[in-house]
Design a protein around this motif. Structure first.
Motif, PDB file in Angstrom:
ATOM      1  N   LYS A  45      25.991 -30.746  10.483  1.00 56.24           N
ATOM      2  CA  LYS A  45      26.678 -32.021  10.172  1.00 56.24           C
ATOM      3  C   LYS A  45      25.686 -33.127  10.517  1.00 56.24           C
ATOM      4  O   LYS A  45      25.628 -33.613  11.640  1.00 56.24           O
ATOM      5  CB  LYS A  45      27.951 -32.144  11.030  1.00 56.24           C
ATOM      6  N   GLY A  46      24.825 -33.451   9.581  1.00 58.88           N
ATOM      7  CA  GLY A  46      23.791 -34.457   9.827  1.00 58.88           C
ATOM      8  C   GLY A  46      22.664 -34.290   8.815  1.00 58.88           C
ATOM      9  O   GLY A  46      22.734 -33.438   7.937  1.00 58.88           O
ATOM     10  N   LYS A  47      21.596 -35.110   8.996  1.00 62.05           N
ATOM     11  CA  LYS A  47      20.529 -35.127   7.992  1.00 62.05           C
ATOM     12  C   LYS A  47      19.381 -34.216   8.413  1.00 62.05           C
ATOM     13  O   LYS A  47      18.900 -34.281   9.544  1.00 62.05           O
ATOM     14  CB  LYS A  47      20.006 -36.564   7.814  1.00 62.05           C
ATOM     15  N   CYS A  48      18.945 -33.369   7.457  1.00 66.55           N
ATOM     16  CA  CYS A  48      17.739 -32.555   7.656  1.00 66.55           C
ATOM     17  C   CYS A  48      16.675 -33.029   6.664  1.00 66.55           C
ATOM     18  O   CYS A  48      16.999 -33.416   5.546  1.00 66.55           O
ATOM     19  CB  CYS A  48      18.032 -31.083   7.400  1.00 66.55           C
ATOM     20  N   VAL A  49      15.419 -33.006   7.107  1.00 66.99           N
ATOM     21  CA  VAL A  49      14.301 -33.315   6.207  1.00 66.99           C
ATOM     22  C   VAL A  49      13.466 -32.045   6.086  1.00 66.99           C
ATOM     23  O   VAL A  49      12.933 -31.544   7.082  1.00 66.99           O
ATOM     24  CB  VAL A  49      13.441 -34.467   6.766  1.00 66.99           C
ATOM     25  N   ILE A  50      13.414 -31.493   4.858  1.00 65.87           N
ATOM     26  CA  ILE A  50      12.688 -30.238   4.635  1.00 65.87           C
ATOM     27  C   ILE A  50      11.437 -30.545   3.818  1.00 65.87           C
ATOM     28  O   ILE A  50      11.523 -31.142   2.728  1.00 65.87           O
ATOM     29  CB  ILE A  50      13.556 -29.198   3.887  1.00 65.87           C
TER      30      ILE A  50
ATOM     31  N   ALA B 133      12.987 -13.075  16.265  1.00 68.46           N
ATOM     32  CA  ALA B 133      12.735 -13.054  14.809  1.00 68.46           C
ATOM     33  C   ALA B 133      11.294 -12.604  14.555  1.00 68.46           C
ATOM     34  O   ALA B 133      10.371 -13.029  15.246  1.00 68.46           O
ATOM     35  CB  ALA B 133      12.968 -14.436  14.219  1.00 68.46           C
ATOM     36  N   GLY B 134      11.108 -11.721  13.589  1.00 69.30           N
ATOM     37  CA  GLY B 134       9.789 -11.140  13.329  1.00 69.30           C
ATOM     38  C   GLY B 134       9.674  -9.749  13.927  1.00 69.30           C
ATOM     39  O   GLY B 134       8.753  -8.996  13.619  1.00 69.30           O
ATOM     40  N   THR B 135      10.665  -9.414  14.781  1.00 67.58           N
ATOM     41  CA  THR B 135      10.720  -8.027  15.274  1.00 67.58           C
ATOM     42  C   THR B 135      11.983  -7.399  14.678  1.00 67.58           C
ATOM     43  O   THR B 135      12.745  -8.058  13.975  1.00 67.58           O
ATOM     44  CB  THR B 135      10.849  -7.981  16.819  1.00 67.58           C
ATOM     45  N   ASP B 136      12.254  -6.133  15.004  1.00 68.51           N
ATOM     46  CA  ASP B 136      13.433  -5.497  14.394  1.00 68.51           C
ATOM     47  C   ASP B 136      14.693  -5.674  15.245  1.00 68.51           C
ATOM     48  O   ASP B 136      15.748  -5.122  14.927  1.00 68.51           O
ATOM     49  CB  ASP B 136      13.169  -4.015  14.112  1.00 68.51           C
ATOM     50  N   VAL B 137      14.576  -6.492  16.328  1.00 71.56           N
ATOM     51  CA  VAL B 137      15.774  -6.839  17.118  1.00 71.56           C
ATOM     52  C   VAL B 137      15.813  -8.352  17.302  1.00 71.56           C
ATOM     53  O   VAL B 137      14.914  -8.942  17.901  1.00 71.56           O
ATOM     54  CB  VAL B 137      15.772  -6.168  18.513  1.00 71.56           C
ATOM     55  N   ILE B 138      16.834  -8.975  16.737  1.00 69.59           N
ATOM     56  CA  ILE B 138      16.972 -10.436  16.814  1.00 69.59           C
ATOM     57  C   ILE B 138      18.202 -10.773  17.654  1.00 69.59           C
ATOM     58  O   ILE B 138      19.288 -10.212  17.399  1.00 69.59           O
ATOM     59  CB  ILE B 138      17.113 -11.054  15.407  1.00 69.59           C
ATOM     60  N   LYS B 139      18.012 -11.618  18.689  1.00 69.98           N
ATOM     61  CA  LYS B 139      19.134 -11.999  19.559  1.00 69.98           C
ATOM     62  C   LYS B 139      19.510 -13.457  19.304  1.00 69.98           C
ATOM     63  O   LYS B 139      18.626 -14.324  19.197  1.00 69.98           O
ATOM     64  CB  LYS B 139      18.748 -11.805  21.032  1.00 69.98           C
ATOM     65  N   ILE B 140      20.826 -13.692  19.170  1.00 67.60           N
ATOM     66  CA  ILE B 140      21.327 -15.029  18.878  1.00 67.60           C
ATOM     67  C   ILE B 140      22.379 -15.397  19.914  1.00 67.60           C
ATOM     68  O   ILE B 140      23.352 -14.651  20.096  1.00 67.60           O
ATOM     69  CB  ILE B 140      21.964 -15.068  17.466  1.00 67.60           C
ATOM     70  N   ARG B 141      22.164 -16.526  20.618  1.00 62.80           N
ATOM     71  CA  ARG B 141      23.189 -17.016  21.540  1.00 62.80           C
ATOM     72  C   ARG B 141      23.937 -18.144  20.841  1.00 62.80           C
ATOM     73  O   ARG B 141      23.326 -19.152  20.474  1.00 62.80           O
ATOM     74  CB  ARG B 141      22.533 -17.528  22.842  1.00 62.80           C
ATOM     75  N   GLY B 142      25.206 -17.934  20.601  1.00 66.45           N
ATOM     76  CA  GLY B 142      25.992 -18.928  19.862  1.00 66.45           C
ATOM     77  C   GLY B 142      25.976 -20.287  20.549  1.00 66.45           C
ATOM     78  O   GLY B 142      26.055 -20.362  21.772  1.00 66.45           O
ATOM     79  N   VAL B 143      25.815 -21.367  19.763  1.00 69.13           N
ATOM     80  CA  VAL B 143      25.897 -22.742  20.299  1.00 69.13           C
ATOM     81  C   VAL B 143      27.056 -23.453  19.607  1.00 69.13           C
ATOM     82  O   VAL B 143      27.537 -23.012  18.570  1.00 69.13           O
ATOM     83  CB  VAL B 143      24.571 -23.515  20.069  1.00 69.13           C
ATOM     84  N   LYS B 144      27.479 -24.576  20.191  1.00 74.66           N
ATOM     85  CA  LYS B 144      28.672 -25.254  19.677  1.00 74.66           C
ATOM     86  C   LYS B 144      28.434 -25.799  18.275  1.00 74.66           C
ATOM     87  O   LYS B 144      29.179 -25.560  17.348  1.00 74.66           O
ATOM     88  CB  LYS B 144      29.059 -26.383  20.636  1.00 74.66           C
ATOM     89  N   GLU B 145      27.369 -26.554  18.109  1.00 75.35           N
ATOM     90  CA  GLU B 145      27.064 -27.055  16.756  1.00 75.35           C
ATOM     91  C   GLU B 145      25.576 -27.353  16.630  1.00 75.35           C
ATOM     92  O   GLU B 145      24.854 -27.422  17.621  1.00 75.35           O
ATOM     93  CB  GLU B 145      27.901 -28.293  16.424  1.00 75.35           C
ATOM     94  N   LEU B 146      25.124 -27.511  15.411  1.00 73.34           N
ATOM     95  CA  LEU B 146      23.706 -27.787  15.135  1.00 73.34           C
ATOM     96  C   LEU B 146      23.534 -29.258  14.783  1.00 73.34           C
ATOM     97  O   LEU B 146      24.462 -29.913  14.298  1.00 73.34           O
ATOM     98  CB  LEU B 146      23.228 -26.908  13.970  1.00 73.34           C
ATOM     99  N   HIS B 147      22.344 -29.806  15.048  1.00 75.17           N
ATOM    100  CA  HIS B 147      22.032 -31.204  14.684  1.00 75.17           C
ATOM    101  C   HIS B 147      20.888 -31.205  13.658  1.00 75.17           C
ATOM    102  O   HIS B 147      20.203 -30.189  13.467  1.00 75.17           O
ATOM    103  CB  HIS B 147      21.605 -31.978  15.933  1.00 75.17           C
ATOM    104  N   GLY B 148      20.709 -32.304  12.986  1.00 79.74           N
ATOM    105  CA  GLY B 148      19.669 -32.428  11.947  1.00 79.74           C
ATOM    106  C   GLY B 148      18.276 -32.290  12.534  1.00 79.74           C
ATOM    107  O   GLY B 148      18.079 -32.436  13.748  1.00 79.74           O
ATOM    108  N   SER B 149      17.290 -31.963  11.666  1.00 84.29           N
ATOM    109  CA  SER B 149      15.900 -31.882  12.144  1.00 84.29           C
ATOM    110  C   SER B 149      14.963 -32.028  10.949  1.00 84.29           C
ATOM    111  O   SER B 149      15.397 -32.089   9.801  1.00 84.29           O
ATOM    112  CB  SER B 149      15.648 -30.519  12.808  1.00 84.29           C
ATOM    113  N   THR B 150      13.672 -32.107  11.240  1.00 82.80           N
ATOM    114  CA  THR B 150      12.644 -32.146  10.190  1.00 82.80           C
ATOM    115  C   THR B 150      11.834 -30.869  10.289  1.00 82.80           C
ATOM    116  O   THR B 150      11.450 -30.463  11.399  1.00 82.80           O
ATOM    117  CB  THR B 150      11.720 -33.371  10.398  1.00 82.80           C
TER     118      THR B 150
END
Ligand code: EPZ
Length: 426
Positions: free
Chosen positions: A36-41, A217-234
């Motif tokens: 929910k916000g602006k991303c610059v790709i 990421a880049g290995t065959d086991v990826i761990k993700i810790r859930g966060v409340k929400e994401l913010h925009g980025s470049t």
């Protein structure tokens, strides 16, 4: 109808600059739905799959501005789930990333079944569904056999609950989709037997700049810790290793000398190793490689595998070069059930290629001759370009919309390297 016309025989030389990676840009564009916000790709390639994805996201309410030829500002604050246009989504397999992104943000998703390049084999999404169900979603798939269309609905009324996901088969799309669904879930998710491609790492890096907590990421086991929400980025997309590999093979096949700039040599290791194996010189610099032919290449044996193995997306281009190799080559497709539809097109040009199941046997011929051939899918299409470059006479390639899905300005880039190639519209 637009066609490419190539007069063979040129020896490629000079410098070509590689663009952003299509298969990293697509998931990252869809990942913006989570924010929910602006991303610059930045470093987004100017190819049809990208422009189609931009149109799909705009339809859903995303505010998107192209601020430079390869830079987009994307704000998905007002995106509404389940509103992607079926007639667009069906043209593009990567649109299935909307499932993970909508599920992650809205805890529900509705997307028409994907299309994209069909190599003559099935391209199921059972592993994606297995992953979504492991994270607490109820998934229903509706298919209409007659129209070969349908849709996927996901619903997680209690939200995404982190869990372990073990993939039966290594899947790039499945790994990315589960990452998208899990980053804002409750608790932790572990993806095992994950795909290891550089574009998986690129998506994880982008999401982490938005506040996600992904490791491995880049290995065959990826761990993700859930966060409340994401913010925009470049974020800037990595260079396209498959576009780079394609120009490496074009240089080798024409016995040329070409500097391929804006690459990450490590991503090209399997391609470099195989080219050296057939007698080509590859010099690695920090962000470039120089490919120099040494006359006729030697035959080789090749099996495609998930990264870091030899990429399946480079197999048709390699086969085109091996039609003129000294000796008999064996090419085994180790990722898809069938990716040899291009063989019939190469035969029209005089190639001696026999396909039996997952294996092609390619025997040396004195020369290929120009012919009218078809691009039967994206990488098969660019393989016909390479065959046209080394054939005697003129080759015409139809259905070039496939090639334009993944290659930005291939005519301009090859012309600058000395090729006799033009696009006509008869
Ligand atoms: C991505 O497709 C790429 N597409 C493909 O590139 C690439 O060939 C492929 O990865 C492998 O590297 C994009 O990134 C848009 P997979 P994807 O899921 O994600 C089977 C190109 O030329 N499978 O890794 O669809 C599947 O049938 C395109 O740029 C299942 O069985 O590939 C295949 O045999 C072509 N069940 C194998 O896994 C599933 O749920 C690998 O597929 C998913 C996949």
């Amino acid at each position: 109808m637009e066609k490419l016309v190539i007069r063979g025989g040129a020896v490629l030389s000079g410098t070509v600059r590689i663009g952003g990676m299509k298969n990293a840009a697509l998931p990252i564009l869809y990942a913006c739905v989570l924010v929910k916000g602006k991303c610059v790709i930045e470093n987004v390639p100017d190819v049809r799959d990208v422009t189609m994805s931009i149109d799909i996201l705009k339809d859903m309410g995303a505010k998107i501005t192209r601020t430079a030829p390869t830079t987009y500002e994307i704000d998905c604050t007002d995106v509404r789930p389940g509103t992607s246009r079926p007639e667009l989504v069906r043209k593009l397999r990567a649109s299935y990333y909307l499932l993970g992104a909508e599920l992650g943000r809205f805890h529900k998703a509705h997307v028409s079944l994907p299309g994209g390049c069909n190599f003559g084999g099935k391209r199921p999404i059972d592993q994606h569904i297995k992953g979504f169900e492991a994270l607490g979603a109820k998934v229903t798939v509706e298919t209409d056999e007659e129209t070969e269309s349908g849709s996927v609905d996901c619903d997680a009324p209690d939200g995404i609950i982190g869990d372990d996901v073990f993939f039966d088969t290594v899947t790039v799309g499945g790994t990315m989709n589960i990452m998208l669904a899990a980053v804002t879930g409750k608790g932790n998710t572990m993806i095992e037997n994950a795909a290891r491609e550089p574009h998986i790492v690129d998506l994880a890096n982008f999401l982490n700049t938005c506040g996600a907590k992904i490791s491995g990421a880049g290995t065959d086991v990826i761990k993700i810790r859930g966060v409340k929400e994401l913010h925009g980025s470049t974020y800037a997309i990595i260079p396209d290793m498959i576009e780079a590999g394609t120009y490496m093979i074009a240089a080798a096949a024409t016995d040329g000398c070409v500097k391929i700039e804006n690459v990450i040599p490590k991503h090209l290791e399997a391609i470099t190793a195989k080219l050296e194996d057939v007698g080509v010189i590859v010099e690695e610099l920090d962000d470039a490689v120089i490919v120099t032919g040494r006359g006729q290449v030697n035959a080789t044996r090749l099996k495609t595998r998930p990264y870091p193995g030899f990429p399946t997306d480079m197999h048709p281009q390699m086969s085109a070069m091996l039609t003129r190799a000294h000796g008999t080559s064996i090419v085994v497709e180790g990722v898809y059930e069938n990716r040899f539809k291009y063989a019939e097109e190469l035969k029209k040009m005089g190639a001696d290629i026999t396909v039996n199941g997952h294996t092609a046997v390619i025997s040396e011929v004195d020369a290929l001759h120009g012919a009218e051939v078809e691009a039967v899918d994206l990488r098969a299409g660019v393989a016909m370009v390479i065959a046209g470059l080394i054939a005697e006479g003129e080759t015409t390639i139809t259905n070039i919309v496939y090639i334009e899905r993944g290659y930005d300005d291939i005519v301009g880039k090859l012309t600058a390297l000395g090729a006799d190639i033009k696009k006509i519209d008869d």
